[in-house]
Design an enzyme around this catalytic site. Structure first.
Site, PDB file in Angstrom:
ATOM      1  N   ASP A 259       0.814  -1.218   0.000  1.00 40.08           N
ATOM      2  CA  ASP A 259       0.000   0.000   0.000  1.00 40.08           C
ATOM      3  C   ASP A 259       0.846   1.266   0.000  1.00 40.08           C
ATOM      4  OD1 ASP A 259       0.837  -0.808   2.615  1.00 40.08           O
ATOM      5  OD2 ASP A 259      -0.467   0.710   3.476  1.00 40.08           O
TER       6      ASP A 259
ATOM      7  N   SER B  20       3.095  -8.525   8.457  1.00 41.87           N
ATOM      8  CA  SER B  20       2.413  -7.643   7.507  1.00 41.87           C
ATOM      9  C   SER B  20       3.501  -6.722   6.977  1.00 41.87           C
ATOM     10  CB  SER B  20       1.304  -6.859   8.216  1.00 41.87           C
ATOM     11  OG  SER B  20       0.736  -5.912   7.335  1.00 41.87           O
TER      12      SER B  20
ATOM     13  N   LYS C 125      -0.768  -4.010  14.500  1.00 37.33           N
ATOM     14  CA  LYS C 125       0.450  -4.043  13.677  1.00 37.33           C
ATOM     15  C   LYS C 125       1.530  -3.199  14.364  1.00 37.33           C
ATOM     16  CE  LYS C 125       2.035  -3.092   8.976  1.00 37.33           C
ATOM     17  NZ  LYS C 125       1.728  -3.345   7.573  1.00 37.33           N
TER      18      LYS C 125
ATOM     19  N   GLU D 132      -2.160   0.399  13.844  1.00 33.84           N
ATOM     20  CA  GLU D 132      -0.698   0.423  13.695  1.00 33.84           C
ATOM     21  C   GLU D 132      -0.062   1.617  14.401  1.00 33.84           C
ATOM     22  OE1 GLU D 132       0.751   0.312   9.636  1.00 33.84           O
ATOM     23  OE2 GLU D 132       2.828   0.447  10.278  1.00 33.84           O
TER      24      GLU D 132
ATOM     25  N   TYR E 122       5.373   6.423   4.986  1.00 25.58           N
ATOM     26  CA  TYR E 122       4.888   5.325   4.148  1.00 25.58           C
ATOM     27  C   TYR E 122       4.091   5.832   2.974  1.00 25.58           C
ATOM     28  CZ  TYR E 122       4.276   0.414   3.377  1.00 25.58           C
ATOM     29  OH  TYR E 122       4.361  -0.841   2.851  1.00 25.58           O
TER      30      TYR E 122
ATOM     31  N   LYS F  93      -6.071  -0.256   6.996  1.00 27.35           N
ATOM     32  CA  LYS F  93      -4.847   0.034   7.752  1.00 27.35           C
ATOM     33  C   LYS F  93      -4.710   1.530   7.980  1.00 27.35           C
ATOM     34  CE  LYS F  93      -0.436   0.874   6.508  1.00 27.35           C
ATOM     35  NZ  LYS F  93       0.860   0.719   5.831  1.00 27.35           N
TER      36      LYS F  93
ATOM     37  N   GLU G  37       3.261   2.612  15.083  1.00 26.57           N
ATOM     38  CA  GLU G  37       4.659   2.228  14.825  1.00 26.57           C
ATOM     39  C   GLU G  37       5.608   3.116  15.627  1.00 26.57           C
ATOM     40  OE1 GLU G  37       6.054   2.255  10.731  1.00 26.57           O
ATOM     41  OE2 GLU G  37       8.106   1.833  11.367  1.00 26.57           O
TER      42      GLU G  37
HETATM   43  P1  13P Z   1       7.339  -2.054   6.465  1.00 28.06           P
HETATM   44  O1  13P Z   1       7.217  -3.543   6.622  1.00 28.06           O
HETATM   45  O2  13P Z   1       8.040  -1.657   5.207  1.00 28.06           O
HETATM   46  O3  13P Z   1       7.880  -1.393   7.692  1.00 28.06           O
HETATM   47  O4  13P Z   1       5.896  -1.439   6.280  1.00 28.06           O
HETATM   48  C1  13P Z   1       4.763  -2.071   6.551  1.00 28.06           C
HETATM   49  C2  13P Z   1       3.657  -1.101   6.618  1.00 28.06           C
HETATM   50  O5  13P Z   1       2.594  -1.369   6.129  1.00 28.06           O
HETATM   51  C3  13P Z   1       3.875   0.177   7.335  1.00 28.06           C
HETATM   52  O6  13P Z   1       2.688   0.889   7.453  1.00 28.06           O
END
Ligand code: 13P
Length: 385
Positions: A72, A322, A265, A223, A385, A182, A225
């Site tokens: 994505d 993922s 995630k 997610e 991203y 997501k 992160e």
């Molecule tokens: P990476 O696995 O490249 O970190 O990214 C996954 C993703 O969907 C981040 O939003």
């Protein structure tokens, strides 16, 4: 004030039972508990049918030995990937590369996350991508966030945008074949980060997003992160991960999100620290946790996932992948934009998928045969991203 027990006749009995005959809560506590009980039951967020649908989608996505392909990348991010192999960032090149991936067996996948543009593109054979994916028995997902925006007055921290019109977009995506979504929030570690503001803001926006998705029949992948950037140690990272995840699950509860119909995630670290942090914060009702690769090399991400699945501690959720970068780097390197390299690129992609399938069962051991592209770090500072 109303007599609290008349609304909830079993409550006081349950509290006595739990306490072995001694009351576990004061009368004031019981009033609070009773009010909470009244609130959730009087205004249910989802019907039983909606819950059943969401939990059955989430259960499909956590099938053993399977994972998610995150394909994505936004137009800009895909541009950076293509630039590395000297390929023009045209709509056709983006379509071609996705077609190359989707026309493999995709046997190790249960889900593919698409970017808006890709959802409406077609394969070489003229078949819409969502149909190509669904015909292989795979669930179609969609990125619904609109990227990050700065939190002013912080050390470069961000929140994630995209709530405006989200409900309408989710309803349309559902009609167009998507069953999950997501939304990526980004937190960072520094002396002052993650700040209380960034933790609270990102937890809340993830919960709002998750609630809106569920109303529209999409299982939200939540997610938060935490970037690996910085010179902090493992302990600091584990601590930040626990604080962020605890806040996220409090917000999801506050927003009445149905956890059985969600997936998490997160970032992954050294296996024991990762599993410890997850065990301390993620409720057992969450069916699955699918890690992002976060700039690790393909090989590193697979080895870490496998190690996570070997930790001898109870893990009530499926722990799978993922990945974006760690599933596509070798394929991009093999392709180089040359139609003649299509098969080699597909083979590289399928090989990573098989390795990650083993890793999601804790069965991947390094063979020492990983090639140059698979060993290369995919890290970018302050990754978008
Ligand atoms: P990476 O696995 O490249 O970190 O990214 C996954 C993703 O969907 C981040 O939003």
């Amino acid at each position: 004030m109303q007599a609290p027990f008349s609304r909830c006749p079993f409550l006081i009995g349950e509290l006595y039972l739990l306490g072995g005959g001694t009351p576990l809560a004061s009368a004031a506590d019981v009033v609070t508990i009773t009010q909470t009980y009244k609130m959730t039951h009087q205004y249910p967020a989802l019907s039983p049918e909606q819950k059943r649908e969401l939990s059955s989608i989430a259960q499909r996505i956590v099938a053993p030995g399977k994972g998610i392909l995150a394909a994505d990348e936004s137009v800009g991010t895909m541009g950076k990937r293509l630039q590395k192999i000297n390929v023009e960032n045209s709509e056709e090149n983006r379509r071609y590369f996705r077609d190359l991936l989707f026309s493999t067996g995709l046997g190790e996948y249960v889900g593919v996350i698409l970017f808006h543009e890709t959802l409406y593109q077609k394969s070489d054979a003229g078949v819409a991508f969502p149909k190509v994916i669904k015909d292989k028995g795979i669930v179609v997902g969609i990125k619904v966030d609109k990227g990050t925006a700065g939190l002013n007055g912080t050390d470069g921290e961000t929140t994630t945008q995209g709530l405006d019109g989200l409900s309408e977009r989710c309803a349309q995506y559902k009609k167009d074949g998507c069953d999950f979504a997501k939304w990526r929030c980004v937190l960072k570690i520094s002396d002052a980060c993650p700040s209380a503001l960034s933790i609270a803001e990102n937890a809340n926006v993830l919960a709002r997003y998750a609630s809106i998705c569920q109303q529209n029949g999409l299982v939200p992948i939540v997610e938060p992160e935490i970037l690996p950037d910085g010179d902090h140690d493992l302990q600091r990272c584990q601590y930040a991960t626990e604080k962020v995840l605890a806040a996220v699950y409090k917000a999801l509860s506050d927003h009445h999100v149905y956890l059985e119909g969600t997936l998490l995630k997160p970032n992954m670290e050294v296996a024991m620290a990762t599993v410890t942090a997850l065990r301390r914060t993620v409720p057992a009702s969450v069916p699955g946790i699918c890690f992002l690769s976060g700039g690790q090399s393909e090989e590193e991400a697979s080895l870490n996932l496998s190690a996570i699945n070997q930790i001898p501690l109870g893990r009530p959720w499926k722990l799978s992948f993922s990945f974006g970068r760690a599933l596509q780097a070798s394929a991009l390197a093999a392709w180089q934009g040359q139609p003649g390299n299509r098969q080699a690129a597909q083979e590289a992609f399928c090989s990573r998928a098989k390795i990650n399938s083993l890793a999601s069962k804790g069965e991947y051991r390094p063979t020492g045969e990983a090639d140059q592209a698979a060993m290369q770090s995919l890290y970018t500072a302050s990754y978008v991203y």
